[in-house]
Design a protein around this motif. Structure first.
Motif, mmCIF file in Angstrom:
data_model
loop_
_atom_site.group_PDB
_atom_site.id
_atom_site.type_symbol
_atom_site.label_atom_id
_atom_site.label_comp_id
_atom_site.label_asym_id
_atom_site.label_seq_id
_atom_site.Cartn_x
_atom_site.Cartn_y
_atom_site.Cartn_z
ATOM 1 N N ALA A 1 -104.549 22.095 -37.103
ATOM 2 C CA ALA A 1 -104.027 21.533 -35.864
ATOM 3 C C ALA A 1 -102.498 21.571 -35.856
ATOM 4 N N ALA A 2 -101.888 21.201 -36.975
ATOM 5 C CA ALA A 2 -100.437 21.225 -37.060
ATOM 6 C C ALA A 2 -99.913 22.647 -36.926
ATOM 7 N N ARG A 3 -100.640 23.605 -37.475
ATOM 8 C CA ARG A 3 -100.220 25.002 -37.417
ATOM 9 C C ARG A 3 -100.266 25.547 -35.995
ATOM 10 N N TYR A 4 -101.139 24.960 -35.181
ATOM 11 C CA TYR A 4 -101.280 25.413 -33.804
ATOM 12 C C TYR A 4 -100.360 24.637 -32.856
ATOM 13 N N GLY A 5 -99.397 23.937 -33.408
ATOM 14 C CA GLY A 5 -98.490 23.157 -32.578
ATOM 15 C C GLY A 5 -97.745 24.015 -31.566
ATOM 16 N N THR A 6 -97.539 23.479 -30.393
ATOM 17 C CA THR A 6 -96.878 24.212 -29.311
ATOM 18 C C THR A 6 -95.862 23.319 -28.609
ATOM 19 N N ASP A 7 -94.902 23.960 -27.920
ATOM 20 C CA ASP A 7 -93.960 23.210 -27.100
ATOM 21 C C ASP A 7 -94.706 22.470 -26.000
ATOM 22 N N GLU A 8 -95.764 23.093 -25.478
ATOM 23 C CA GLU A 8 -96.554 22.455 -24.429
ATOM 24 C C GLU A 8 -97.146 21.131 -24.916
ATOM 25 N N ALA A 9 -97.667 21.148 -26.152
ATOM 26 C CA ALA A 9 -98.241 19.923 -26.714
ATOM 27 C C ALA A 9 -97.163 18.866 -26.914
ATOM 28 N N ARG A 10 -96.004 19.291 -27.382
ATOM 29 C CA ARG A 10 -94.912 18.335 -27.587
ATOM 30 C C ARG A 10 -94.453 17.742 -26.252
ATOM 31 N N ASN A 11 -94.348 18.597 -25.236
ATOM 32 C CA ASN A 11 -93.918 18.111 -23.922
ATOM 33 C C ASN A 11 -94.951 17.164 -23.325
ATOM 34 N N ALA A 12 -96.236 17.473 -23.541
ATOM 35 C CA ALA A 12 -97.305 16.616 -23.004
ATOM 36 C C ALA A 12 -97.234 15.224 -23.619
ATOM 37 N N LEU A 13 -96.948 15.171 -24.912
ATOM 38 C CA LEU A 13 -96.842 13.854 -25.561
ATOM 39 C C LEU A 13 -95.627 13.097 -25.048
ATOM 40 N N ASP A 14 -94.528 13.811 -24.830
ATOM 41 C CA ASP A 14 -93.339 13.163 -24.276
ATOM 42 C C ASP A 14 -93.636 12.594 -22.885
ATOM 43 N N ARG A 15 -94.326 13.377 -22.068
ATOM 44 C CA ARG A 15 -94.644 12.928 -20.706
ATOM 45 C C ARG A 15 -95.588 11.722 -20.709
ATOM 46 N N ALA A 16 -96.408 11.612 -21.756
ATOM 47 C CA ALA A 16 -97.355 10.500 -21.834
ATOM 48 C C ALA A 16 -96.636 9.156 -21.941
ATOM 49 N N ALA A 17 -95.438 9.169 -22.495
ATOM 50 C CA ALA A 17 -94.607 7.955 -22.598
ATOM 51 C C ALA A 17 -95.392 6.784 -23.190
ATOM 52 N N LEU A 18 -95.937 7.004 -24.375
ATOM 53 C CA LEU A 18 -96.677 5.935 -25.045
ATOM 54 C C LEU A 18 -95.748 4.775 -25.391
ATOM 55 N N THR A 19 -96.265 3.571 -25.282
ATOM 56 C CA THR A 19 -95.506 2.413 -25.750
ATOM 57 C C THR A 19 -95.466 2.423 -27.279
#
Length: 216
Positions: free
Chosen positions: A136-154
């Motif tokens: 999973a870590a090897r398949y990391g993408t900018d899209e995944a990183r951006n999606a987590l940023d947009r999620a704005a978790l507390t």
């Protein structure tokens, strides 16, 4: 009521071995078998199992496509436990991405196999071994990183997701954070909604692909 299981594997000996192990448990019942993924949907509709124990590699329809079809076709699909020979198989990772709920090696001990069925049926913690985390870590993408940023978790949601990724159950997370189990369930629901994840597995995959969590 016992947990009900449908076995899907193209090797009769594997199905027979799994059946013998699971039916020795007082709280697990094997309700059917299939030799290929193509037979899964009609059997699930008829038998309504709690868990489908699904081989990844099968000749006509593999476990990845069968998982996708189950989740796309049925309004209330069963839990899907991927059963395979190789823990670092990219097919396993693709099956988890497709929506499978857990992972089990065919060489696992009988107690581990029964535990895996119970764990997946309950749906409150994950079977997500180190080899799959690394994929999973090897398949990391900018899209995944951006999606987590947009999620704005507390901060609290991030803490819960971190523990989910480590495989902790709701009760274990509650103890670790010093909160109630119902509070943890509320946070988990919020995390899934913010990430657009179907379940805990999808949320944890997102956590690894985004780099929020790294394999130990």
């Amino acid at each position: 009521m016992p947990y009900t299981v449908l076995l899907v594997d193209d090797e009769p000996l594997v199905r027979a071995g799994l059946r013998a192990i699971l039916e020795a448990q007082p709280d697990i019942e094997v309700v059917g078998e299939a030799a290929d993924g193509a037979a899964v949907i009609p059997l699930v509709r008829t038998l309504r199992p709690d868990v489908v124990a699904m081989d990844v590699r099968m000749p006509l329809m593999d476990g990845i496509e069968a998982t996708r079809l189950l989740l796309r076709t049925l309004a209330d699909p069963p839990k899907i436990l991927v059963v395979t020979t190789f823990e670092n198989d990219e097919y396993v990772y693709e099956a988890l991405r497709a929506g499978a709920d857990g992972f089990l090696l065919k060489r696992a001990r009988p107690a581990e196999i029964a535990h895996a069925v119970r764990l997946v049926a309950e749906g409150e913690s994950l079977l997500f071994p180190a080899a799959v985390r690394q994929l999973a870590a090897r398949y990391g993408t900018d899209e995944a990183r951006n999606a987590l940023d947009r999620a704005a978790l507390t901060d609290r949601e991030a803490a819960v997701l971190l523990r989910m990724a480590r495989g902790l159950s709701n009760a274990e997370i509650a103890t670790d954070l010093g909160v109630g189990v119902e509070t943890v369930k509320t946070h988990v629901s919020a995390i899934l909604a913010k990430l657009g994840a179907r379940d805990r597995t999808q949320a944890v995959i997102a956590a690894y692909e985004s780099g929020f969590v790294t394999p130990r």
